[in-house]
Design a protein around this motif. Structure first.
Motif, PDB file in Angstrom:
ATOM      1  N   GLU A  64     -22.837  33.159 -16.427  1.00  0.00           N
ATOM      2  CA  GLU A  64     -23.955  32.568 -17.030  1.00  0.00           C
ATOM      3  C   GLU A  64     -25.371  33.420 -15.939  1.00  0.00           C
ATOM      4  N   MET A  65     -25.118  33.777 -14.940  1.00  0.00           N
ATOM      5  CA  MET A  65     -26.246  34.402 -14.289  1.00  0.00           C
ATOM      6  C   MET A  65     -26.484  35.832 -14.860  1.00  0.00           C
ATOM      7  N   PHE A  66     -25.305  36.477 -15.393  1.00  0.00           N
ATOM      8  CA  PHE A  66     -25.550  38.006 -16.026  1.00  0.00           C
ATOM      9  C   PHE A  66     -26.319  37.595 -17.228  1.00  0.00           C
ATOM     10  N   GLU A  67     -26.176  36.776 -18.123  1.00  0.00           N
ATOM     11  CA  GLU A  67     -26.744  36.458 -19.382  1.00  0.00           C
ATOM     12  C   GLU A  67     -28.368  35.948 -19.200  1.00  0.00           C
ATOM     13  N   ARG A  68     -28.675  35.224 -18.034  1.00  0.00           N
ATOM     14  CA  ARG A  68     -29.918  34.851 -17.661  1.00  0.00           C
ATOM     15  C   ARG A  68     -30.745  35.977 -17.230  1.00  0.00           C
ATOM     16  N   CYS A  69     -30.012  36.891 -16.517  1.00  0.00           N
ATOM     17  CA  CYS A  69     -30.676  38.201 -16.034  1.00  0.00           C
ATOM     18  C   CYS A  69     -30.833  39.078 -17.124  1.00  0.00           C
ATOM     19  N   CYS A  70     -30.076  39.263 -18.147  1.00  0.00           N
ATOM     20  CA  CYS A  70     -30.298  40.179 -19.032  1.00  0.00           C
ATOM     21  C   CYS A  70     -31.404  39.755 -19.951  1.00  0.00           C
ATOM     22  N   ALA A  71     -31.409  38.237 -20.123  1.00  0.00           N
ATOM     23  CA  ALA A  71     -32.492  37.810 -21.101  1.00  0.00           C
ATOM     24  C   ALA A  71     -34.184  37.979 -20.176  1.00  0.00           C
ATOM     25  N   MET A  72     -34.079  37.776 -18.896  1.00  0.00           N
ATOM     26  CA  MET A  72     -35.345  38.068 -18.393  1.00  0.00           C
ATOM     27  C   MET A  72     -35.841  39.448 -18.395  1.00  0.00           C
ATOM     28  N   LEU A  73     -34.922  40.436 -18.297  1.00  0.00           N
ATOM     29  CA  LEU A  73     -35.174  42.025 -18.154  1.00  0.00           C
ATOM     30  C   LEU A  73     -35.622  42.158 -19.828  1.00  0.00           C
ATOM     31  N   ALA A  74     -34.961  41.331 -20.908  1.00  0.00           N
ATOM     32  CA  ALA A  74     -35.551  41.971 -22.119  1.00  0.00           C
ATOM     33  C   ALA A  74     -36.576  41.103 -22.826  1.00  0.00           C
ATOM     34  N   ASP A  75     -37.322  40.206 -21.919  1.00  0.00           N
ATOM     35  CA  ASP A  75     -38.625  39.586 -22.151  1.00  0.00           C
ATOM     36  C   ASP A  75     -39.750  40.242 -22.016  1.00  0.00           C
ATOM     37  N   ALA A  76     -40.183  40.611 -23.229  1.00  0.00           N
ATOM     38  CA  ALA A  76     -41.437  41.349 -23.214  1.00  0.00           C
ATOM     39  C   ALA A  76     -42.638  40.803 -22.423  1.00  0.00           C
ATOM     40  N   ASP A  77     -42.774  39.562 -22.147  1.00  0.00           N
ATOM     41  CA  ASP A  77     -43.733  38.961 -21.565  1.00  0.00           C
ATOM     42  C   ASP A  77     -43.580  39.174 -20.222  1.00  0.00           C
ATOM     43  N   ARG A  78     -42.598  39.770 -19.755  1.00  0.00           N
ATOM     44  CA  ARG A  78     -42.251  39.981 -18.173  1.00  0.00           C
ATOM     45  C   ARG A  78     -42.397  41.515 -17.936  1.00  0.00           C
ATOM     46  N   SER A  79     -43.267  41.987 -16.896  1.00  0.00           N
ATOM     47  CA  SER A  79     -43.105  43.400 -16.588  1.00  0.00           C
ATOM     48  C   SER A  79     -41.898  43.410 -15.645  1.00  0.00           C
ATOM     49  N   VAL A  80     -41.354  44.781 -15.660  1.00  0.00           N
ATOM     50  CA  VAL A  80     -40.225  45.153 -14.756  1.00  0.00           C
ATOM     51  C   VAL A  80     -40.576  46.043 -13.769  1.00  0.00           C
ATOM     52  N   TYR A  81     -40.218  45.901 -12.669  1.00  0.00           N
ATOM     53  CA  TYR A  81     -40.153  46.859 -11.553  1.00  0.00           C
ATOM     54  C   TYR A  81     -38.866  47.153 -11.061  1.00  0.00           C
ATOM     55  N   VAL A  82     -38.792  48.619 -10.487  1.00  0.00           N
ATOM     56  CA  VAL A  82     -37.448  48.639 -10.222  1.00  0.00           C
ATOM     57  C   VAL A  82     -37.590  49.633  -8.974  1.00  0.00           C
ATOM     58  N   GLY A 112     -43.760  35.703 -12.631  1.00  0.00           N
ATOM     59  CA  GLY A 112     -42.613  35.743 -13.617  1.00  0.00           C
ATOM     60  C   GLY A 112     -42.135  36.997 -14.115  1.00  0.00           C
ATOM     61  N   ASP A 113     -42.786  38.170 -13.396  1.00  0.00           N
ATOM     62  CA  ASP A 113     -42.378  39.607 -13.464  1.00  0.00           C
ATOM     63  C   ASP A 113     -40.903  39.715 -12.858  1.00  0.00           C
ATOM     64  N   ALA A 122     -26.795  47.947 -21.387  1.00  0.00           N
ATOM     65  CA  ALA A 122     -26.108  47.602 -22.627  1.00  0.00           C
ATOM     66  C   ALA A 122     -26.456  46.418 -23.438  1.00  0.00           C
ATOM     67  N   ASP A 123     -26.647  45.214 -22.538  1.00  0.00           N
ATOM     68  CA  ASP A 123     -26.875  44.028 -22.915  1.00  0.00           C
ATOM     69  C   ASP A 123     -28.181  43.783 -23.614  1.00  0.00           C
ATOM     70  N   VAL A 124     -29.176  44.609 -22.527  1.00  0.00           N
ATOM     71  CA  VAL A 124     -30.791  44.525 -22.963  1.00  0.00           C
ATOM     72  C   VAL A 124     -31.123  45.118 -24.232  1.00  0.00           C
ATOM     73  N   GLN A 125     -30.284  46.305 -24.285  1.00  0.00           N
ATOM     74  CA  GLN A 125     -30.593  47.325 -25.430  1.00  0.00           C
ATOM     75  C   GLN A 125     -30.162  46.299 -26.819  1.00  0.00           C
ATOM     76  N   ALA A 181     -42.888  36.591  -8.484  1.00  0.00           N
ATOM     77  CA  ALA A 181     -41.797  37.525  -8.957  1.00  0.00           C
ATOM     78  C   ALA A 181     -40.410  36.886  -8.879  1.00  0.00           C
ATOM     79  N   VAL A 182     -39.674  37.377 -10.054  1.00  0.00           N
ATOM     80  CA  VAL A 182     -38.370  37.051 -10.043  1.00  0.00           C
ATOM     81  C   VAL A 182     -37.434  38.283  -9.410  1.00  0.00           C
ATOM     82  N   ILE A 183     -36.524  38.186  -8.655  1.00  0.00           N
ATOM     83  CA  ILE A 183     -35.790  39.116  -7.965  1.00  0.00           C
ATOM     84  C   ILE A 183     -34.264  39.479  -8.425  1.00  0.00           C
ATOM     85  N   VAL A 184     -33.970  40.549  -8.883  1.00  0.00           N
ATOM     86  CA  VAL A 184     -32.809  40.885  -9.286  1.00  0.00           C
ATOM     87  C   VAL A 184     -32.300  41.920  -8.615  1.00  0.00           C
TER      88      VAL A 184
END
Length: 290
Positions: free
Chosen positions: A124-142, A186-187, A259-262, A213-216
């Motif tokens: 469930e966490m895996f799916e939630r994480c990938c959904a956030m990373l795929a969300d174009a309304d959120r910026s992603v920082y690594v 939300g980023d 792969a999931d985000v893709q 921010a959301v932390i992964v």
């Protein structure tokens, strides 16, 4: 009812949260040298896991088997079928190497790390994480650290192709505050941190969290202090027969996330990939074989 095509390892992983403490101890023991660990006598299997034989009987029945003989018959069938699996193919060349050789010892440790890690991933966490990373309304920082910066760069490079608005925070302690200026509520901030955990990484996570921010987090089995701030944590086992920890399990998890985000972003990702390939063709960065 379990799917007949499932391996016993898959059944153990699916049922893990429903098992008793003793049954979880048995499951861990079986997965450490799977499937060979389950082919001894029921008494030996119980002794190896430091549980009772009735615990073994109860657990195999929970997995859908009438008893221990049926359980072992399935294990033997799996062992025979595995000749085409990558792990089994590895055993073909490994037989040519002395059992105590580093090639065997290191590979066995990595395989064990992967198996143990997979039993503990929260889907469930895996799916939630990938959904956030795929969300174009959120910026992603690594961001990564001294050792994990290569993993962070690998993740960033792929995410940058998949979607827009991805930033690689450089692993220099006096530079990362500049990046926080643009972090909004939300980023998503993706952090790589394994032992020895870095103080600057923890401070970055604290300040990013303060900005909403959301932390992964990608970390080891002991969990970075950042875990207490993280919304999603991927904890991979990293111990191998070396002075250095292994990154293989973390790499497996981050590439699976990619792969999931893709798949989630494919409608737009495909256009981005086609545009990128066109640029590569025009710049002639890469050789073309025709």
């Amino acid at each position: 009812m379990s799917d007949a095509s499932e391996t016993i390892a898959e059944r153990l992983q699916e049922a893990f949260d429903t098992l008793t403490r003793a049954e979880k101890q048995l499951a861990d023991s079986l997965l450490q040298n799977y499937p060979v660990s389950g082919l001894s006598s029921i008494t030996q299997v119980a002794q190896n896991a430091e549980v009772s034989t009735p615990t073994v009987v109860r657990m195999v029945q929970k997995l859908g088997y009438s008893g221990f003989p049926a359980f072992q018959a399935t294990l033997r069938d799996e062992l025979e079928a595995q000749i085409s699996d990558p792990i089994s193919r590895r055993n073909i060349w490994a037989d040519k190497v002395p059992e105590a050789h580093i090639l065997n010892r290191f590979t066995d440790a990595v395989i064990g790390n992967i198996r143990q890690t997979l039993t503990q991933i929260d889907l469930e966490m895996f799916e939630r994480c990938c959904a956030m990373l795929a969300d174009a309304d959120r910026s992603v920082y690594v961001v990564g650290g001294r050792i994990t910066r290569s993993l962070a760069e690998h993740f960033f490079l792929h995410m940058q192709v998949l979607r827009a608005d991805v930033t690689h925070i450089q692993s220099v302690s006096n530079a990362w505050p500049h990046y926080l200026l643009d972090v909004s509520a939300g980023d998503v901030v993706v952090i790589f941190d394994v032992r020895r955990y870095e103080n600057s990484t923890l401070k970055l996570a604290e300040m990013a969290r303060e900005r909403g921010a959301v932390i992964v987090l990608f970390t080891d089995q002991w969990r970075s202090p950042v875990h207490d701030l993280a919304d999603c944590s991927f904890c991979g086992r990293i111990v191998v027969p070396s002075a250095w920890d292994s990154s293989v399990t973390l790499l497996l998890m981050l590439e699976t996330v990619i792969a999931d985000v893709q798949e989630r972003t494919w409608d737009k990702t495909r256009d981005r990939m086609e545009a990128l390939e066109d640029m590569f063709d025009r710049t002639r960065f890469f050789r073309k074989f025709t």
